[in-house]
Enzyme design. Structure first.
Site, PDB file in Angstrom:
ATOM      1  N   HIS A 131     -17.879  84.728 -26.181  1.00 51.16           N
ATOM      2  CA  HIS A 131     -16.685  83.919 -26.411  1.00 51.16           C
ATOM      3  C   HIS A 131     -16.917  82.416 -26.365  1.00 51.16           C
ATOM      4  O   HIS A 131     -16.025  81.648 -25.991  1.00 51.16           O
ATOM      5  CB  HIS A 131     -15.591  84.290 -25.389  1.00 51.16           C
ATOM      6  CG  HIS A 131     -14.545  85.185 -25.976  1.00 51.16           C
ATOM      7  ND1 HIS A 131     -13.853  86.114 -25.228  1.00 51.16           N
ATOM      8  CD2 HIS A 131     -14.086  85.323 -27.246  1.00 51.16           C
ATOM      9  CE1 HIS A 131     -13.016  86.777 -26.008  1.00 51.16           C
ATOM     10  NE2 HIS A 131     -13.145  86.305 -27.233  1.00 51.16           N
ATOM     11  N   HIS A 169     -13.094  93.817 -38.290  1.00 50.52           N
ATOM     12  CA  HIS A 169     -12.526  93.049 -37.183  1.00 50.52           C
ATOM     13  C   HIS A 169     -11.006  93.185 -37.242  1.00 50.52           C
ATOM     14  O   HIS A 169     -10.398  92.971 -38.277  1.00 50.52           O
ATOM     15  CB  HIS A 169     -12.943  91.584 -37.344  1.00 50.52           C
ATOM     16  CG  HIS A 169     -12.458  90.672 -36.276  1.00 50.52           C
ATOM     17  ND1 HIS A 169     -11.387  89.821 -36.443  1.00 50.52           N
ATOM     18  CD2 HIS A 169     -12.911  90.454 -35.020  1.00 50.52           C
ATOM     19  CE1 HIS A 169     -11.192  89.118 -35.341  1.00 50.52           C
ATOM     20  NE2 HIS A 169     -12.101  89.483 -34.461  1.00 50.52           N
TER      21      HIS A 169
END
Length: 402
Positions: free
Chosen positions: A190, A336
């Site tokens: 992240h 995704h």
């Protein structure tokens, strides 16, 4: 004005709605009574998508909903500026809705229009957070009870450019906690680690049997080793920003770990340098910013001299690599989708019909959602996405007009 046939279904209305927790839902209605639903979620840019839809609605009302390709080409090519997340998100939501109408009109599931199904179920993974070891184990155990066999978690909290390696020990502990439950675990960096610390964490996770890559971060340091997913013995790594295809290729030549990217690539033109450089093993197109159903699934060859569909590379990159480099390369498809049920349904339709599909992201109880606004909240029949033994079943596709 669009091309029409004797069985044309003329669009009479194009609408969009903000739906909690953060979704933008599209509704297209035809004069002969068909209604199609799409999704154009682009978190943080809802107003921009709505502006794009204002333009699309003014242009395509009274066009034939059957002319999906005609509408797409007019929307994408008829203006000077093309591509980008905002325009492509709006177009993708419209595209999904038009395919929904097509399926209802012909009374067949969308996967049937893509060539028929090649599987009866699709593997999925869920999110477990990951900032605290005890919470990770509890969340992973809950996911296991829900039927998942694979999860994804954060690697660390915010970390300075360089810190003591001791700060990474808790990440290894959390991976061990999840693995001890018999679950496959993905670790999402992240953007919280810079290159030096990311390399150290990758090395430590290798000792745990979780094979990560030594990666480079962007020159500005905004996002380095990210989107690392370990599913069984297969590691998916999206180590760099999508603006660095050459660096992706360098990594691909230096490691044996499968490398993935695609959620922020919006067209075949964006994918081209990655395949020219043989840089990817897995493509992760996002249904909300790609041309949804057809662009994620078309088997048409992706070649510079052919006016092919933008995400043909997602479905048949082996053909592209074979013809471009004379080497047969297979590339897997892992859409995704931290999004709503309509986007997930579009991904499922594509995954059902594509032989190179291998796992699907699922947003049920993801941290973006809430108890009163989650993946199943708006579904009349939530059982269509029931997770069992790590998989969801392919929906039957029974059609309703609304």
């Amino acid at each position: 004005m669009s091309l029409t046939t004797s069985t044309a279904s003329l669009i009479s209305k194009i609408e969009f709605f903000r739906v909690p927790p953060r979704w933008l839902i599209v509704r297209v209605e035809t004069a002969d009574g068909f209604v199609g639903w799409g999704e154009s979620t682009l978190e943080g840019h809802t107003e921009a998508i709505e502006g794009a839809f204002g333009d699309l609605a003014s242009r395509f009302v009274h066009w034939d909903a059957d002319g999906i390709e005609d509408i797409w080409q007019a929307a994408y090519r008829a203006r000077f500026y093309r591509g980008g997340p905002v325009l492509m998100s709006a177009l993708s939501g419209l595209d999904i809705a038009l395919w929904d109408i097509k399926g209802k009109k012909l009374d067949v599931p969308i996967w049937q229009l893509l060539g028929g199904k090649v599987r009866d179920r699709l593997r999925v993974y869920g999110w477990v957070g990951g900032d605290h070891p005890s919470a990770v184990r509890e969340a992973a155990a809950e996911r296991k009870q829900q039927g998942f066999t694979a999860v994804k978690m954060n690697a660390t909290e915010g970390v300075a450019w360089i810190e003591s390696p001791d700060i990474l020990k808790s990440t290894v502990e959390r991976v061990r906690e999840v693995r001890s439950l018999g679950m496959d675990v993905g670790v999402d960096f992240h953007g919280r680690l810079h290159k030096g610390m990311a390399r150290q964490l990758a090395a430590q996770l290798e000792k745990e049997g979780v094979l990560f890559i030594e990666g480079k971060s962007q020159a500005t340091g905004s996002r380095g080793l990210t989107e690392n997913i370990n599913i069984g013995d297969v590691v998916i790594i999206e180590p760099l920003l999508p603006t660095f295809p050459s660096e992706f290729a360098d990594l691909a030549r230096s490691v044996s770990v499968p490398i993935a990217a695609g959620e922020r690539l919006y067209s075949r033109h964006d994918f081209r340098p990655f395949f020219d450089g043989r840089a990817l093993d897995i493509v992760q197109p996002d249904v909300r910013v790609h041309r949804a159903v057809m662009k994620m699934s078309s088997p048409v060859l992706f070649l510079p001299t052919i006016a092919s569909r933008s995400l043909t590379v997602a479905a048949s990159p082996n053909l592209y690599a074979l013809l471009r480099s004379r080497r047969h390369t297979t590339v897997a498809l892992a859409p995704h989708c931290p999004l709503g049920p309509i986007a997930l349904a579009a991904c499922v339709a594509v995954g059902t019909a594509r032989s190179n599909f291998f796992i699907q992201e699922m947003s049920w109880q993801i941290h973006y959602n809430s108890e009163d606004a989650d993946l199943y909240t708006y579904l009349e029949d939530p059982t269509v996405f029931t997770v069992r033994d790590g998989y969801i079943q392919v929906p039957s596709g029974e059609c309703r007009r609304v």
